[in-house]
Design a protein around this motif. Sequence first.
Motif, PDB file in Angstrom:
ATOM      1  N   ARG A   1      19.040  15.776  -5.116  1.00 34.35           N
ATOM      2  CA  ARG A   1      18.636  16.647  -4.005  1.00 34.35           C
ATOM      3  C   ARG A   1      19.568  16.477  -2.805  1.00 34.35           C
ATOM      4  N   VAL A   2      20.002  15.236  -2.538  1.00 36.97           N
ATOM      5  CA  VAL A   2      20.940  14.987  -1.445  1.00 36.97           C
ATOM      6  C   VAL A   2      22.251  15.719  -1.719  1.00 36.97           C
ATOM      7  N   LYS A   3      22.745  15.619  -2.956  1.00 37.97           N
ATOM      8  CA  LYS A   3      24.001  16.291  -3.315  1.00 37.97           C
ATOM      9  C   LYS A   3      23.848  17.809  -3.231  1.00 37.97           C
ATOM     10  N   LEU A   4      22.693  18.318  -3.663  1.00 40.00           N
ATOM     11  CA  LEU A   4      22.453  19.760  -3.577  1.00 40.00           C
ATOM     12  C   LEU A   4      22.457  20.213  -2.126  1.00 40.00           C
ATOM     13  N   ASN A   5      21.814  19.460  -1.249  1.00 38.60           N
ATOM     14  CA  ASN A   5      21.809  19.809   0.176  1.00 38.60           C
ATOM     15  C   ASN A   5      23.219  19.816   0.746  1.00 38.60           C
ATOM     16  N   GLU A   6      24.023  18.826   0.359  1.00 38.29           N
ATOM     17  CA  GLU A   6      25.411  18.787   0.824  1.00 38.29           C
ATOM     18  C   GLU A   6      26.168  20.021   0.339  1.00 38.29           C
TER      19      GLU A   6
ATOM     20  N   VAL B   1      14.313  22.557  -7.885  1.00 39.06           N
ATOM     21  CA  VAL B   1      14.644  21.438  -7.000  1.00 39.06           C
ATOM     22  C   VAL B   1      13.627  20.309  -7.149  1.00 39.06           C
ATOM     23  N   LYS B   2      12.377  20.639  -7.376  1.00 43.04           N
ATOM     24  CA  LYS B   2      11.336  19.616  -7.546  1.00 43.04           C
ATOM     25  C   LYS B   2      11.631  18.698  -8.728  1.00 43.04           C
TER      26      LYS B   2
ATOM     27  N   LEU C   1      24.891  22.967  -0.518  1.00 42.64           N
ATOM     28  CA  LEU C   1      24.387  24.154   0.172  1.00 42.64           C
ATOM     29  C   LEU C   1      24.932  24.249   1.592  1.00 42.64           C
ATOM     30  N   ARG C   2      25.050  23.124   2.265  1.00 42.29           N
ATOM     31  CA  ARG C   2      25.626  23.135   3.621  1.00 42.29           C
ATOM     32  C   ARG C   2      27.070  23.634   3.590  1.00 42.29           C
TER      33      ARG C   2
END
Length: 103
Positions: free
Chosen positions: A89-94, A81-82, A96-97
């Motif tokens: 990262r925003v898309k990954l968070n979306e 992720v780093k 994962l949610r």
Amino acid sequence: MIEIGEKLRTLRKAKNLTSKELAKKVNISQSYISRFENNKAVPDVDMLDRILNALDSDLPSFFAPDLSNIPPDLIQLINTVKTLSPEARVKLNEFLRLIIKDT
């Protein structure tokens, strides 16, 4: 309290490296890496920094108190992720949610 050697081993395994591969990256012997990981020797700060750089880590992260409780697969995920852009990262968070919401 976790030993330096255990933390080094955890980081190495999270990077899917053998001790021989890590030793080659740092330009030291495999037995030297083994001695560190088995707490038979303690690397000096410069050597530890070289090892951590080879493991895509750094001294502050290594000595963060929470690292000792993080499993290798989570460390690998954090390191991946780093490398992502802020947008990724925003898309990954979306994403994962959505996964969490569906379970």
